[in-house]
Design an enzyme around this catalytic site. Structure first.
Site, PDB file in Angstrom:
ATOM      1  N   HIS A   1      39.880  46.210  36.744  1.00  0.00           N
ATOM      2  CA  HIS A   1      39.008  47.247  36.196  1.00  0.00           C
ATOM      3  C   HIS A   1      38.425  46.845  34.849  1.00  0.00           C
ATOM      4  CE1 HIS A   1      41.211  50.452  38.803  1.00  0.00           C
ATOM      5  NE2 HIS A   1      40.276  49.816  39.464  1.00  0.00           N
TER       6      HIS A   1
ATOM      7  N   LYS B   1      33.858  45.507  42.922  1.00  0.00           N
ATOM      8  CA  LYS B   1      32.918  45.083  43.976  1.00  0.00           C
ATOM      9  C   LYS B   1      33.589  44.121  44.927  1.00  0.00           C
ATOM     10  CE  LYS B   1      28.589  44.958  45.388  1.00  0.00           C
ATOM     11  NZ  LYS B   1      29.143  45.143  46.740  1.00  0.00           N
TER      12      LYS B   1
ATOM     13  N   LYS C   1      38.364  44.411  47.356  1.00  0.00           N
ATOM     14  CA  LYS C   1      38.178  44.019  48.754  1.00  0.00           C
ATOM     15  C   LYS C   1      38.782  45.063  49.657  1.00  0.00           C
ATOM     16  CE  LYS C   1      36.532  40.295  50.824  1.00  0.00           C
ATOM     17  NZ  LYS C   1      35.610  39.375  50.152  1.00  0.00           N
TER      18      LYS C   1
END
Ligand code: GLU
Length: 468
Positions: A63, A69, A105
């Site tokens: 983070h 992403k 992911k």
């Protein structure tokens, strides 16, 4: 499951590189760990009325930048270890190519071939619903994309599900790799393969590295083999052959073929569509087993399928001088050492396959800007170019043909800008990695890429401090 623990492999590479950085152990640990791991099971009703429980994950590795992403993988092999490894690779990948996201992911443990389109849609929508419920998706939070087993169609379902449940002005930016009509961007489908080509081209342009390998500079004339003709493998091969490289071997699920005379990529794809297999194509010979693709004579080996393919078991026999990692984690840590000791140049995944997320970044920017690239300036640029070219005609007395005129006055469209942004990113990042390699006297681009990522993330943490 593979005998290689994938997350451990990634962390081995991290630890090796961390020694070259100045950060203390605690900070390095914070960079390395997965910040959030979400494990879900949910039921779907199949077409025959039966109920099946589906297992899935979403891992947000880091983070330090938001949103996080990374793609969503549909594969029967997916598990928590794999999703964690892939999420952490996303963090390092984004840092290496200066894409301002943390890594994430997703994985859904299914074999797509066992489900109808309707069932796949149900699975995708329900999985998205679960992500929304737990705050694991959103334009400012976590932005999925395609990965192995998923594509634009699934991303469209994800967006639609999100939009049904959220009044969010930036909803389109909650997922990338979407169809163009739903806020997708031109050039995203081919982006990873295109980036792989740009990366290989950069590596092949450095004379001292090519001299070491006994190769000439340039992609043209080099032979290559590819494992996997999916989206990444196909597009990488397409741009490689367009640049004059020669495809001489291909491995796919059904087997592997080799032909030193060269394989026509488009004809092979056509042949596979007709016959359901690459075996028997043209004058190629079938290799005894799928993994024999790795040991064939060639200049460049492109693993473009799944992780842990080049291992301690086959690395000794690999003859390729350049290993271009189009897949995520295709080379295990022990195989990496064997190849490196033999003098091979490994272009690491964290750099080489970053083209996908780079163009995802452009798509996300487009979606939060709510305007297509090129819309504001294309016509303006074209009329300015036309004035200049007209002046040149007046001064020189020469008249350009219609074709020449079109060429000289072309204003950039969305695809042109995406492609040029991707090319710029891949060139700059390669230079950065090489600079780190030279600064530390290393002979290993993977370690250099990891050092570059750790330094960028570490410095960010130092500047931000840790939230109390
Ligand atoms: N799944 C791709 C990757 O492994 C793309 C991720 C993205 O675009 O967010 O890099």
């Amino acid at each position: 499951m593979s005998t290689y623990k994938f997350y451990e492999q990634v962390n081995k590479n991290f630890d090796k590189a961390a020694k070259y950085t100045r950060f203390d152990k605690g900070l390095l640990n914070q960079i390395k760990v997965c910040n959030m791991v979400y494990h879900i099971t949910f039921p779907i009703e199949k077409d025959d009325g039966s109920i099946e429980v589906i297992e899935g994950w979403r891992v947000e590795h880091s983070h330090h930048k938001m949103p996080t992403k990374g793609g969503i993988r549909f594969s029967h092999k997916v598990d928590e270890d794999e999703t964690m490894a892939l999420a952490s690779l996303m963090t390092y990948k984004c840092a290496i190519v200066d894409v301002p996201f943390g890594g994430a992911k997703g994985g859904v443990k299914i074999s797509t071939r066992d489900y109808s389109v309707r069932e796949l849609e149900k699975i995708t929508r329900r999985y998205t619903f679960e992500l929304i419920r737990k705050g694991f998706i959103g334009p400012a939070v976590d932005v999925p994309a395609p990965d192995y087993g998923t594509g634009a169609r699934e991303m469209g379902w994800i967006l639609d599900t999100y939009r049904q449940m959220k009044d969010d002005l930036n909803a389109e930016a909650c997922v990338t790799g979407k169809p163009i009509q739903q806020g997708g961007i031109r050039g995203r489908t081919e982006a990873t393969g295109r980036g792989v080509y740009f990366g290989i081209r950069e590596a092949c342009s450095i004379k001292k590295d090519m001299d070491k390998l006994g190769l000439d500079t340039g992609v043209e004339g080099k032979t290559f083999v590819v494992q996997g003709l999916g989206n990444v493998g196909y597009h990488a091969s397409k741009y490689m052959t367009e640049a004059g490289a020669k495809l001489i071997g291909v491995a796919e699920l059904e087997g592997a073929i080799y032909d030193p005379k060269g394989i026509d990529l488009e004809k092979l794809v056509e042949f596979r569509k007709e016959t359901g297999s690459i075996i028997g194509y043209g004058t190629s010979k079938e290799l005894p087993s799928n993994s024999d693709i790795f040991t064939q004579e060639c200049d460049i080996l492109i693993p473009a399928a799944l992780e842990s393919q080049v291992t301690g078991d086959n690395a000794h026999e690999i003859k390729a001088k350049i290993i271009a990692e189009a897949a995520n984690g295709p080379t295990t840590a022990d195989a990496h050492e064997i190849l490196k000791d033999r003098g091979a140049l490994i272009i690491p995944d964290t750099y080489l396959n970053a083209g996908g997320v780079v163009v995802s970044y452009f798509e996300w920017l487009k979606d939060i800007q709510h305007v297509r690239y090129g819309r504001m300036n294309k016509r303006f640029d074209e009329s300015s170019f036309r004035k200049i070219v007209n002046e040149i005609e007046n001064i020189s007395g020469k008249k350009f043909s219609d074709d020449e005129m079109l060429n000289l006055t072309h204003g950039a469209e969305e695809y042109d800008l995406v492609d040029s942004g991707l090319e710029e990113t891949m060139i700059t990042a390669y230079q950065q990695i090489c600079d780190v390699r030279d600064e530390h006297g290393l002979d290993d681009l993977r370690t250099a890429a990891f050092i570059s990522a750790i330094n960028k993330i570490g410095i960010m943490y130092e500047q931000m401090g840790i939230f109390p």
